[in-house]
Design an enzyme around this catalytic site. Structure first.
Site, PDB file in Angstrom:
ATOM      1  N   ASP A  68      -6.098  -3.793  -2.064  1.00  0.00           N
ATOM      2  CA  ASP A  68      -4.971  -3.420  -1.211  1.00  0.00           C
ATOM      3  C   ASP A  68      -4.257  -4.651  -0.651  1.00  0.00           C
ATOM      4  O   ASP A  68      -4.882  -5.586  -0.152  1.00  0.00           O
ATOM      5  CB  ASP A  68      -5.490  -2.561  -0.061  1.00  0.00           C
TER       6      ASP A  68
ATOM      7  N   SER B   8       0.818  -1.204   0.000  1.00  0.00           N
ATOM      8  CA  SER B   8       0.000   0.000   0.000  1.00  0.00           C
ATOM      9  C   SER B   8       0.858   1.263   0.000  1.00  0.00           C
ATOM     10  O   SER B   8       1.722   1.439  -0.849  1.00  0.00           O
ATOM     11  CB  SER B   8      -0.953  -0.048   1.206  1.00  0.00           C
TER      12      SER B   8
END
Length: 582
Positions: free
Chosen positions: A460, A345
């Site tokens: 993610d 991320s």
């Protein structure tokens, strides 16, 4: 069977025979078959009866397990003085793996009868053998996918296409490796015509041996390959024929020798480009970008070869990820060079700056423009797929990195995403940089997921692992520093009412309140697995006071990360702070 005078000295120092006197050792050799095994030869095959064990006197043997699809994976390496084949002999079961000579070897073969006679006369030998079996079973239990590769002892350079400066690279690499041990450089002029004993003596006297082959598959290059633990294919980064292959690449791969590619760049090259054409179709463990004559690049390659390379893994955490910039500044101040980068991320986005060799001031200015001056998370939309449209994030990533590919970063790099279609963690080491960064920050419910051409859906990486130390550790190149800013102990709401109404929240502004949908989704998308134990040093900057979306806390997060890293580095292991950094 060869039983020349003085032969018993060959098993001196081998643990299995440590309790035997000189006469007993001579008796072992007299009852064993002693022969040479050329590099690349099969000692025994998976599935064969376990009718003997083998003592490796000289050379190196790869233990390789074959999958049902025919793919072979090395699970262990046997070095001189060790025993192989003992498990099947003791258990009476078929061989569980192939044993292939990685280089020219000399072995002693003890068949079942000779082994049983040895154990009857010298029971302690069985105890030593049992300990070895237990140690190997424990290693397989710890690494069910195969033990991570150990550092190479013998490295062969395979030049491609008349590449210039291969000799210069060898000399620079040897110079840098001398910080970690004794190094021998062997060219055809020194090595041609010598027998196995000569190479064994050279390798026994040095920590690293560099062999420089030529562009052919001639006798010298084949001899170099038979001695190699690792092959470095050396190519010019501007070669007009990037798909050119050395004739021994396939041979090396079939023998289980690790292949890596070194792309040589001009000394003034600002950024690599076009690496994908060189990598396509090659079964490479890793590739390296080296500028000819640039000492720092040769030194980084040496650390990769010596198992001294420092890997940095950065977690996700939204705006808290700016603390990573402070950690990078502290590492630079301490003279700790980062050799590989990976992240999840926001940590992956910050990590790209390190992989591109951005200095601290440049990186901070770039991230300020991208996140502070223009909040990329504010393109709210009708929440049919997610709360935001994701277009602003995509635009910022494309503006920052253009069409650059992951393989065109100076440092080996990976980012992660969660493959929601397969339910697995995806580790991206190649491909368009902005696309996989975009996939890796798509927190479910906050930003639309990414979809590849096959229809697979990615979100993610923090959904499955917000601190992906495992992929870095599996590379087995050296110590790992992990930085975790996603463990939000402050994410709590004591006394809040789950049934809170919008009127109470927005009009009456009652406290304590429930976390908002953005906060909840962000936290849900940054759940880490307990991977910090895999790191040699895990830094946890105290960023709990910073909200996940508070981009305005830029300077404060950087300062927290910098100050925390400065303090913790005083207690870091010597493998990180005490290793020589050429």
């Amino acid at each position: 069977m060869d039983t020349t005078a003085g032969a018993p000295c060959l098993i001196d120092g081998i643990a299995l025979f440590a309790d035997l006197d000189a006469d007993a050792r001579r008796d072992v050799v007299d009852h064993a078959a002693w022969y040479s095994l050329p590099g690349g030869s099969l000692l025994f095959a998976q599935g064969e009866p376990g009718d003997a064990l083998y003592v490796l006197l000289r050379g190196s043997i790869a233990v390789m397990r074959e999958a049902p699809d025919g793919a072979r994976r090395r699970i262990a390496r046997v070095r001189a003085g060790e025993v192989v084949g003992e498990m099947a002999l003791v258990s009476g079961r078929p061989r569980s793996a192939h044993a292939v000579a990685e280089r020219d070897c000399e072995v002693l073969r003890l068949d079942r009868l000779a082994f049983e006679q040895l154990v009857t006369r010298h029971p302690k030998s069985m105890l030593r053998l049992t300990r070895q079996i237990v140690a190997r079973l424990e290693l397989l239990h710890e690494h069910p996918a195969g033990a991570p590769p150990d550092g190479p002892h013998s490295i062969v350079l395979l030049p491609l296409g008349g590449v210039r400066d291969c000799t210069g690279l060898r000399r620079d690499l040897a110079r840098a490796l001398r910080l970690y041990g004794k190094v021998a450089e062997i060219t055809e002029a020194e090595g041609a015509g010598h027998q196995t004993d000569w190479f064994h003596d050279i390798e026994s006297a040095h920590d690293f041996v560099l062999y420089q082959a030529d562009e052919s598959a001639g006798p010298w290059s084949l001899l170099c390959l038979r001695q190699a633990d690792r092959c470095l294919i050396v190519a010019g980064a501007d070669d007009p024929e990037p798909r050119r292959r050395h004739p021994l690449e396939d041979v090396a791969h079939e023998r289980g020798v690790a292949l890596e590619l070194v792309l040589l760049h001009p000394p003034d090259r600002l950024q690599p480009d076009g690496s994908a054409a060189f990598l396509g179709g090659r079964p490479l463990a890793l590739h390296h970008h080296v500028r000819s004559g640039v000492w720092g690049d040769a030194a980084r390659l040496a650390r990769q070869m010596a198992g001294k390379a420092i890997g940095l893994v950065l977690s996700g955490g939204g705006a808290r990820g700016f603390a990573h910039l402070g950690v990078l500044r502290a590492l630079a101040e301490a003279g700790i060079a980062i050799d590989m980068v990976g992240g999840s991320s926001m940590g992956a986005i910050v990590g790209v700056g390190a992989a591109l060799h951005w200095d601290a001031h440049d990186a901070e200015a770039r991230f300020r423009r991208a996140f502070v001056d223009s909040d990329p998370m504010r393109d709210f939309t009708l929440p049919l797929v997610a709360l935001t449209a994701g277009r602003r994030v995509t635009r910022r990533l494309r503006e920052a990195f253009g069409e650059r590919r992951i393989e065109d970063l100076w440092l080996p790099f990976f980012c992660t995403s969660t493959n929601l279609t397969r339910g697995t963690l995806a580790v991206h080491r190649r491909g368009p940089l902005w696309r996989w960064l975009r996939a890796g920050v798509a927190i479910p419910g906050v930003m639309p997921p990414w979809v590849n051409p096959d229809g697979e859906i990615f979100a993610d990486g923090g959904v499955l692992d917000n601190l992906p130390v495992g992929p870095m550790r599996e590379m087995g190149r050296g110590p790992v520093i992990a930085v975790d800013v996603g463990e939000a102990v402050a994410f709590s709401a004591p006394g809040a009412r789950p049934e809170e109404t919008w009127f109470e929240r927005l009009i009456l502004r009652r406290r304590p309140r429930m976390p908002g949908i953005f906060e909840t989704l962000l936290r849900a998308g940054t759940v880490k697995t307990p991977a910090e134990r895999l790191a040699d040093l895990c830094l946890k900057p105290p960023v709990e006071e910073i909200d996940f979306l508070n981009w305005r806390a830029f300077e404060r997060a950087i300062a927290i990360g910098r100050d925390h890293a400065r303090a913790e580095l005083h207690h870091a292991p010597a493998s990180i702070t005490g290793a020589p950094r050429p």
